[in-house]
Design an enzyme around this catalytic site. Sequence first.
Site, mmCIF file in Angstrom:
data_model
loop_
_atom_site.group_PDB
_atom_site.id
_atom_site.type_symbol
_atom_site.label_atom_id
_atom_site.label_comp_id
_atom_site.label_asym_id
_atom_site.label_seq_id
_atom_site.Cartn_x
_atom_site.Cartn_y
_atom_site.Cartn_z
ATOM 1 N N ARG A 27 3.943 -35.381 -23.779
ATOM 2 C CA ARG A 27 2.793 -37.290 -22.834
ATOM 3 C C ARG A 27 3.369 -37.985 -25.003
ATOM 4 O O ARG A 27 2.542 -37.142 -25.443
ATOM 5 C CB ARG A 27 2.043 -36.939 -22.035
ATOM 6 C CG ARG A 27 2.307 -36.135 -20.987
ATOM 7 C CD ARG A 27 1.201 -36.136 -19.639
ATOM 8 N NE ARG A 27 1.124 -35.444 -18.793
ATOM 9 C CZ ARG A 27 0.941 -33.951 -18.992
ATOM 10 N NH1 ARG A 27 0.559 -33.444 -19.742
ATOM 11 N NH2 ARG A 27 0.950 -33.315 -17.495
ATOM 12 N N LYS A 81 -3.936 -34.156 -19.551
ATOM 13 C CA LYS A 81 -3.696 -34.759 -17.580
ATOM 14 C C LYS A 81 -5.126 -34.141 -17.543
ATOM 15 O O LYS A 81 -5.333 -34.459 -16.750
ATOM 16 C CB LYS A 81 -2.871 -35.143 -17.752
ATOM 17 C CG LYS A 81 -2.508 -36.309 -16.644
ATOM 18 C CD LYS A 81 -1.062 -36.627 -15.758
ATOM 19 C CE LYS A 81 -1.313 -36.903 -14.693
ATOM 20 N NZ LYS A 81 0.271 -37.146 -14.450
ATOM 21 N N HIS A 98 8.276 -42.321 -21.652
ATOM 22 C CA HIS A 98 7.934 -40.854 -21.247
ATOM 23 C C HIS A 98 9.392 -40.845 -20.352
ATOM 24 O O HIS A 98 8.975 -39.065 -19.806
ATOM 25 C CB HIS A 98 7.242 -41.687 -19.856
ATOM 26 C CG HIS A 98 6.175 -40.537 -18.863
ATOM 27 N ND1 HIS A 98 6.416 -39.657 -18.054
ATOM 28 C CD2 HIS A 98 5.001 -40.046 -19.331
ATOM 29 C CE1 HIS A 98 5.592 -38.536 -18.129
ATOM 30 N NE2 HIS A 98 4.844 -38.818 -18.011
ATOM 31 N N ARG A 122 10.144 -36.495 -21.332
ATOM 32 C CA ARG A 122 10.455 -35.289 -20.997
ATOM 33 C C ARG A 122 10.966 -34.585 -19.513
ATOM 34 O O ARG A 122 11.332 -34.202 -19.120
ATOM 35 C CB ARG A 122 8.507 -35.677 -19.835
ATOM 36 C CG ARG A 122 8.079 -35.118 -21.022
ATOM 37 C CD ARG A 122 5.926 -35.916 -20.140
ATOM 38 N NE ARG A 122 5.866 -35.418 -19.483
ATOM 39 C CZ ARG A 122 5.114 -33.844 -19.835
ATOM 40 N NH1 ARG A 122 5.336 -33.627 -21.040
ATOM 41 N NH2 ARG A 122 4.730 -33.716 -18.911
ATOM 42 N N HIS A 147 2.774 -28.575 -16.983
ATOM 43 C CA HIS A 147 2.273 -28.933 -15.723
ATOM 44 C C HIS A 147 1.824 -27.686 -15.010
ATOM 45 O O HIS A 147 1.629 -26.309 -15.313
ATOM 46 C CB HIS A 147 3.920 -29.355 -15.188
ATOM 47 C CG HIS A 147 4.066 -30.423 -15.292
ATOM 48 N ND1 HIS A 147 5.587 -30.679 -14.844
ATOM 49 C CD2 HIS A 147 4.258 -31.423 -15.410
ATOM 50 C CE1 HIS A 147 5.802 -31.873 -14.603
ATOM 51 N NE2 HIS A 147 5.077 -32.254 -15.439
ATOM 52 N N TYR A 205 -0.683 -16.164 -9.020
ATOM 53 C CA TYR A 205 -0.161 -14.885 -9.646
ATOM 54 C C TYR A 205 0.798 -15.735 -10.974
ATOM 55 O O TYR A 205 1.359 -14.689 -11.503
ATOM 56 C CB TYR A 205 0.751 -15.046 -8.390
ATOM 57 C CG TYR A 205 0.362 -13.848 -6.905
ATOM 58 C CD1 TYR A 205 -0.311 -11.967 -7.620
ATOM 59 C CD2 TYR A 205 -0.179 -14.377 -6.558
ATOM 60 C CE1 TYR A 205 -0.905 -11.845 -6.560
ATOM 61 C CE2 TYR A 205 -1.199 -14.036 -5.483
ATOM 62 C CZ TYR A 205 -1.054 -12.379 -5.562
ATOM 63 O OH TYR A 205 -2.199 -11.928 -4.925
#
Length: 395
Positions: free
Chosen positions: A242, A269, A332, A335, A359, A369
């Site tokens: 970012r 974030k 941005h 990304r 993320h 998992y």
Amino acid sequence: MPLNDIKIRNLKSGDRAYKVSDFEGLFILVKVSGAKSWRFKYRIDGKERLLVIGDYPAVSLAKARQARDVAKAQLADGVDPSEAKQEEKRLRLEAKGQTFEKIGAAFLAKQRKEGKSAATLSKTEYHIKLANRDFGRKPVSEITAPMILKTLRKVEAKGNYETAHRLRARIGSIFRYAVASGIAETDPTYALRDALIRPTRVHRAAIVDPKALGRLMVEIDGFDGQATTRIALKLLAILAQRPGEVRNAKWDEIDLAEAVWSIPAAKMKMRRDHNVPLPKQALKLLEHLRAMNNKGDYLFPSLRTWTRPMSENTLNAALRRMGYSGDEMTAHGFRASFSTLANESGLWNPDAIERALAHVEKNEVRRAYARGEHWEERVRLAVWWAGFLDEVRAG
């Protein structure tokens, strides 16, 4: 005999103050000035005490008797009515001091102690300032949902729907802090969840065509602005982090020997520590940057002071200067370029790409998992992506 309004109105002042009884300890004191004041005489712990109820006619006969009955009930519970009234007065005065402005300042101080990012602190200050204009000086206990909605509507009327939603959320955070501190009883913003216009989600512009991305990389190479801005744009493209994380990067987070950039959770974030592998192209840029910038903690300090990072507008402004509009490319957007082209290549595990972007999996079961960082694959992915950028630039 019990008093009535006619008798009370006919009471005249004299040379000395005197009192006229009603019943069960209630009486009215007629002062030399002619003012009439309700009093209740009682005993507690063997001592005679006096409760001042209020002046007639502001306090009617009926209200005075009601106040006496409340005092008698308090006595039955072992509570001194006079002390209870003083405590109520103290709490009321204290509440007047517990304004939204003061609670907001305390909430902001808490965020600073928690090490929130500069961007988060700046947004909190901005939102508090917006709210303070309308109800900053009001005690939080007196602020209602309609009051808050009126403020939000002002923001909404300017077409700033996203800001209105974020302002509601920030005000709610401050109220929940007040509730946890025992200052407020409820969060009035809860009732406003569906009251605002929902903003249309607009994805940030990004270049996902390899040839167009190659042309952009060439443009960045030829950027005639600040050298540090040019390097920041290159690292933004190579590392796909970012813009705020790149701007706020510090040298103590960079390990050139291990080729890792370790971003602390406070800057992320999603509030999780994040490690970024550094391919050789990034290391070369960082070594060049270190030779240029040997002062301060930040990789990209402000032109005005070494103690602050570059402005959040710098990178987007550089793209505009190169001729790329906000509808074509944003800081941005690098990304999205990385995510789209890495996924389209079919070479990489989508989970590794998501972790590279920091993320967090929204599905709680799947997240449980998928705790691995996919580190080894991410290192290979970083090398591939930096090489891919070199290829499209050359093409």
